[in-house]
Design a protein around this motif. Structure first.
Motif, PDB file in Angstrom:
ATOM      1  N   ALA A 107     -16.437  -6.987   3.380  1.00 35.32           N
ATOM      2  CA  ALA A 107     -17.382  -8.115   3.640  1.00 35.32           C
ATOM      3  C   ALA A 107     -17.238  -9.167   4.642  1.00 35.32           C
ATOM      4  O   ALA A 107     -16.002  -9.459   4.586  1.00 35.32           O
ATOM      5  CB  ALA A 107     -18.120  -8.673   2.315  1.00 35.32           C
ATOM      6  N   LYS A 148     -13.978  -5.699  -0.670  1.00 39.40           N
ATOM      7  CA  LYS A 148     -12.877  -6.633  -0.411  1.00 39.40           C
ATOM      8  C   LYS A 148     -13.642  -7.754   0.366  1.00 39.40           C
ATOM      9  O   LYS A 148     -14.090  -7.566   1.480  1.00 39.40           O
ATOM     10  CB  LYS A 148     -12.088  -5.638   0.818  1.00 39.40           C
ATOM     11  N   SER A 156     -17.784  -7.810  12.264  1.00 46.31           N
ATOM     12  CA  SER A 156     -17.778  -8.153  13.955  1.00 46.31           C
ATOM     13  C   SER A 156     -17.771  -6.792  14.528  1.00 46.31           C
ATOM     14  O   SER A 156     -17.223  -5.877  13.865  1.00 46.31           O
ATOM     15  CB  SER A 156     -16.692  -9.238  14.504  1.00 46.31           C
ATOM     16  N   LEU A 168     -23.096  -4.704  11.950  1.00 45.03           N
ATOM     17  CA  LEU A 168     -22.419  -5.502  12.781  1.00 45.03           C
ATOM     18  C   LEU A 168     -23.105  -6.839  13.369  1.00 45.03           C
ATOM     19  O   LEU A 168     -24.099  -7.203  12.943  1.00 45.03           O
ATOM     20  CB  LEU A 168     -21.502  -4.776  14.089  1.00 45.03           C
ATOM     21  N   GLU A 197     -22.332 -13.178  20.899  1.00 41.36           N
ATOM     22  CA  GLU A 197     -22.802 -13.772  19.897  1.00 41.36           C
ATOM     23  C   GLU A 197     -21.988 -15.169  19.603  1.00 41.36           C
ATOM     24  O   GLU A 197     -20.682 -15.268  19.603  1.00 41.36           O
ATOM     25  CB  GLU A 197     -22.178 -12.868  18.602  1.00 41.36           C
TER      26      GLU A 197
HETATM   27  P1  NAD Z   1     -14.874  -9.794  10.807  1.00 38.72           P
HETATM   28  O1  NAD Z   1     -15.045  -8.478  11.671  1.00 38.72           O
HETATM   29  O2  NAD Z   1     -13.511 -10.634  11.434  1.00 38.72           O
HETATM   30  O3  NAD Z   1     -14.158  -9.496   9.371  1.00 38.72           O
HETATM   31  C1  NAD Z   1     -15.104  -8.641   8.304  1.00 38.72           C
HETATM   32  C2  NAD Z   1     -14.305  -8.040   7.396  1.00 38.72           C
HETATM   33  O4  NAD Z   1     -13.215  -7.191   7.744  1.00 38.72           O
HETATM   34  C3  NAD Z   1     -13.349  -9.322   6.517  1.00 38.72           C
HETATM   35  O5  NAD Z   1     -13.312  -9.075   5.179  1.00 38.72           O
HETATM   36  C4  NAD Z   1     -11.991  -8.923   7.438  1.00 38.72           C
HETATM   37  O6  NAD Z   1     -10.768  -9.391   6.351  1.00 38.72           O
HETATM   38  C5  NAD Z   1     -12.077  -7.461   7.346  1.00 38.72           C
HETATM   39  N1  NAD Z   1     -10.866  -6.868   8.200  1.00 38.72           N
HETATM   40  C6  NAD Z   1     -10.461  -7.407   9.390  1.00 38.72           C
HETATM   41  N2  NAD Z   1      -9.791  -6.493   9.925  1.00 38.72           N
HETATM   42  C7  NAD Z   1     -10.004  -5.511   9.242  1.00 38.72           C
HETATM   43  C8  NAD Z   1      -9.105  -4.038   9.383  1.00 38.72           C
HETATM   44  N3  NAD Z   1      -8.416  -3.690  10.401  1.00 38.72           N
HETATM   45  N4  NAD Z   1      -9.543  -3.381   8.349  1.00 38.72           N
HETATM   46  C9  NAD Z   1     -10.350  -3.612   7.368  1.00 38.72           C
HETATM   47  N5  NAD Z   1     -10.938  -4.516   7.217  1.00 38.72           N
HETATM   48  C10 NAD Z   1     -10.592  -5.539   8.075  1.00 38.72           C
HETATM   49  O7  NAD Z   1     -16.230 -10.760  10.645  1.00 38.72           O
HETATM   50  P2  NAD Z   1     -16.339 -12.030  10.053  1.00 38.72           P
HETATM   51  O8  NAD Z   1     -15.912 -13.117  11.200  1.00 38.72           O
HETATM   52  O9  NAD Z   1     -15.840 -12.037   8.622  1.00 38.72           O
HETATM   53  O10 NAD Z   1     -17.993 -11.951  10.168  1.00 38.72           O
HETATM   54  C11 NAD Z   1     -18.702 -12.160  11.085  1.00 38.72           C
HETATM   55  C12 NAD Z   1     -19.125 -11.205  11.645  1.00 38.72           C
HETATM   56  O11 NAD Z   1     -20.190 -10.435  10.667  1.00 38.72           O
HETATM   57  C13 NAD Z   1     -20.478 -11.543  12.758  1.00 38.72           C
HETATM   58  O12 NAD Z   1     -20.179 -10.588  14.003  1.00 38.72           O
HETATM   59  C14 NAD Z   1     -21.792 -11.097  12.326  1.00 38.72           C
HETATM   60  O13 NAD Z   1     -22.709 -10.855  13.180  1.00 38.72           O
HETATM   61  C15 NAD Z   1     -21.386  -9.998  11.162  1.00 38.72           C
HETATM   62  N6  NAD Z   1     -22.134  -9.706  10.370  1.00 38.72           N
HETATM   63  C16 NAD Z   1     -23.306  -8.574  10.315  1.00 38.72           C
HETATM   64  C17 NAD Z   1     -23.898  -8.493   9.331  1.00 38.72           C
HETATM   65  C18 NAD Z   1     -24.871  -7.426   9.466  1.00 38.72           C
HETATM   66  O14 NAD Z   1     -25.489  -7.121   8.464  1.00 38.72           O
HETATM   67  N7  NAD Z   1     -25.242  -6.772  10.342  1.00 38.72           N
HETATM   68  C19 NAD Z   1     -24.389  -9.357   8.289  1.00 38.72           C
HETATM   69  C20 NAD Z   1     -23.201 -10.371   8.385  1.00 38.72           C
HETATM   70  C21 NAD Z   1     -22.446 -10.622   9.324  1.00 38.72           C
END
Ligand code: NAD
Length: 655
Positions: free
Chosen positions: A272, A298, A349, A371, A498
């Motif tokens: 998440a 997680k 992301s 995403l 974004e």
């Molecule tokens: P992020 O991609 O940086 O991290 C998301 C999650 O992935 C975190 O828990 C992080 O610890 C985990 N992560 C990072 N690297 C990883 C890896 N290599 N393997 C497994 N897990 C890993 O995103 P963020 O900054 O936490 O959230 C913001 C993003 O989420 C924005 O782009 C937003 O648009 C998107 N988002 C999308 C929705 C949707 O429903 N489409 C909803 C909410 C947020």
């Protein structure tokens, strides 16, 4: 070891990277930006000079040299001249002199980055390595000082990668029990979960607000109401959605029965983001659990809500292993994925989405990716101005713009453009910042997102955008006043990437075709909204938008209706969450056909003979015929097969 000794040396001697004179320059710049800064670190040579080294260590040597030069200049300028320059920079905000404002944003950004270790060159890597917590104090115009704790990775909670295997072992073992509970009992547990969430809502809102900085109303609506609403959807509809389904049986299979069964997949890994930490935990957990799965969740390292989700699930009657929470950063997320769960439900992301999908591909773990977005709002000339302006503000600024479905681009029909912007600016200026129930907009959650907003703003201003509101933002504070921009174009990052902040760039369009072209001119395809008075036109336009969700004369309401599927087109994601598709997305959809236990064998089984081939050929041709005649021809073609079908072993081939 080497780092420890370096830091020890630095603690004694000041900075190992910057001279005493340069540190003096930093302090003077700092004084210029936050005079009398309460509790701010001092970078004087004899004091905590080593603090800056925590950042400097991770910088590229060239960046370090450039920074040293800037600090040298600040140290060598006479104090009145430096103070005068800083005042001029601040004035530039009001004078709207873009180059000076950019210079101010840059200088303030450097100073704050160094003070707080948030951003700036190498800041992220440093945070990742050292796991800081940093407290920001920020003064919101007209409001008392707002204290916000911006959390960084939670190193004390993070599990060791080797512990992750044990978590998954427990989840797999627990899943048998969850399946055996049966759907009615699982739904009863989810009903209790709703009661617990409702009863403990104030505590949840407080925790979420503390970790994210969101205002009370955003937390109530986005994290409590939405969770309860989804649980209600499950209570009312899950049994029907997950019930065995009878499916049509083709004529050629007359006498057999066709079914679909929805069975649990096994163990679901939920990864998440930080923007709706409670919702992004409970909603996927409850949908996956309703379908009979065990869950490993997680959360983001920035908003772990440590212990809260477990405590709420336990109070609702969940056994500890049914839905476990694993804390940590991306490496821990990756370690979880390496355990080959039966499905990954990932929200985050695009960049991380690509990484997790690549890792999942190696293990053939099915993925659902939710995403990012760059949602467009299209306002036609006959739109109700008041409603469209109010909708634009809420759609763009709710959750401080940190929603994947925030309005990130607004296109307005040229005849309405000026009136729309005037009203939007007037109304936006009235929005209040803070976390209380009387406030409209909370603060940003993570330092890197503040840096992105700063960069997008600087890029837009440098390319000629006009900023109408939020002129008093210092470029670093997490309390970002909502920013309306015009004179924007698709060359600007704010119209392409974004932003995930309280931005509303507004652009005029000429005609429907141009509106559609501009809206679709992006790699994203999450959601969109169209506004106006001509329903036929709005629907025509909505159908041309390459997105997963579209609202007409509203925004984000598709997401608010838990009966609807939610998900992205293009690079905004893969798969659908919530509603029927979402529930079944956590299932092994099993196709079943039931036949009788008679001695009769099938026409398409051995032995193959010329006579059978000819009869099958006639039936194949007849299968495309329509109407009553077609059915009769098909039946006539099938009759000889009936007799041929019962002749096992009569072909005469001798053993
Ligand atoms: P992020 O991609 O940086 O991290 C998301 C999650 O992935 C975190 O828990 C992080 O610890 C985990 N992560 C990072 N690297 C990883 C890896 N290599 N393997 C497994 N897990 C890993 O995103 P963020 O900054 O936490 O959230 C913001 C993003 O989420 C924005 O782009 C937003 O648009 C998107 N988002 C999308 C929705 C949707 O429903 N489409 C909803 C909410 C947020």
């Amino acid at each position: 070891m080497r780092r420890e000794s370096t830091l020890h040396l630095a603690a004694t001697l000041g900075s190992v990277y910057f001279s005493a004179r340069q540190l003096r320059g930093l302090n003077r710049l700092g004084d210029g930006y936050c005079p009398g800064g309460d509790g701010l670190p001092s970078f004087s040579a004899s004091g905590a000079g080593w603090q800056i080294d925590r950042l400097a260590e991770a910088m590229h040597p060239q960046d370090r040299a450039d920074l040293g030069l800037l600090l040298d200049v600040a140290a060598s300028l006479p104090q009145p001249l430096l103070a005068g320059l800083l005042r001029l920079f601040n004035q530039a905000e009001h004078l709207r002199l873009t180059p000076l404002r950019l210079a101010r944003l840059g200088a303030a950004g450097v100073v704050y980055s160094l003070y707080y270790g948030f951003a700036g060159p190498g800041g992220t890597q440093v945070r990742d390595r050292l796991g800081w917590d940093a407290a920001i104090r920020t003064q919101i115009p007209g409001e008392p000082v707002m204290n916000q704790l911006v959390r960084d990775a939670a190193p004390d909670l993070a599990v060791d990668a080797t512990e992750v295997a044990a978590v998954f072992d427990r989840a797999r073992a627990a899943q048998t029990t969850i399946a055996a509970l049966g759907l009615p009992q699982r739904l009863a547990l989810l009903d209790r979960l709703g009661q617990v969430v409702l009863r403990r809502r104030e505590e949840i809102i407080a925790r979420v607000s503390q970790e994210t900085g969101k205002c009370a109303s955003d937390a109530l609506l986005g994290e409590i109401y939405a969770v309860i609403d989804n649980l209600e959807y499950l209570r009312r509809h899950a049994a029907a959605v997950l019930a065995d389904r009878k499916m049509p049986t083709p004529l050629a299979m007359l006498g057999k029965q066709s079914r679909v069964w929805y069975e649990p997949l096994g163990t679901i890994l939920v990864i998440a983001p930080w923007n709706y930490p409670f919702y992004q935990a409970i909603v996927p957990i409850s949908i996956a659990f309703a379908a009979g799965n065990a869950v490993v969740h997680k959360p983001s390292e920035y908003t772990p809500l440590a212990g809260l989700v477990e405590s709420i699930l336990a109070e609702a009657g969940f056994a500890a292993d049914w839905a476990q929470v694993v804390y940590g950063n991306g490496q821990i997320g990756s370690a979880c994925l390496a355990q080959a769960p039966d499905k990954l439900f990932f929200t985050g992301s695009i960049a991380t989405g690509k990484r997790v999908m690549a890792q999942a591909a190696e293990l053939l773990v099915p993925v659902e990716l939710e995403l990012g977005g760059k949602d467009p709002m299209l306002v036609f000339a006959d739109a109700n101005l008041e409603r469209a302006v109010a909708g634009a503000m809420w759609g763009a600024f709710t959750n401080t713009g940190q929603s994947c479905t925030s309005i990130e681009r607004c296109y307005v029909a040229r005849p309405l453009f000026e009136r729309f912007v005037a009203r939007l600016v007037e109304q936006t200026s009235k929005l209040t910042l803070g976390t209380g129930p009387d406030h409209d907009i909370g603060s940003m959650t993570t330092p890197m997102q503040i840096a992105i907003v700063r960069e997008h703003l600087a890029d837009a201003l440098a390319k000629g955008a006009m900023q109408h509101t939020g002129l008093d933002w210092d470029g670093v504070s997490p309390a970002i006043p909502p920013i309306v921009l015009t004179q924007v174009n698709h060359e600007m990052r704010v119209m392409q990437e974004e932003s995930f902040g309280p931005f509303l760039p507004v652009m005029a369009f000429d005609g429907e075709a141009e509106a559609v072209r501009l809206a679709n001119q992006t790699i994203y395809g999450l959601s969109a909204c169209v506004w106006g008075g001509d329903k036929a036109q709005l629907e025509r336009v909505a159908r041309q938008l390459k997105v997963g969700n579209v609202s007409i004369n509203n925004h984000m309401i598709t997401e608010g209706n838990h009966a609807l599927p939610f998900g992205g087109a293009k690079q905004s994601g893969i798969g659908r969450f919530k509603g029927e598709d979402g529930l079944r997305g956590f299932c092994n959809t099993k196709a079943v056909m039931v036949d009788g236990n008679s001695a009769k064998i099938e026409a398409n089984w051995y032995p193959f003979t010329t006579a059978k081939y000819q009869a099958l050929d006639k039936m194949t041709v007849a299968s495309r015929m329509r109407g009553l005649v077609g059915i009769i021809r098909f039946a006539l073609a099938g009759l000889p097969l009936e007799s041929l079908a019962n002749k096992l072993g009569r072909k005469g081939r001798q053993p």
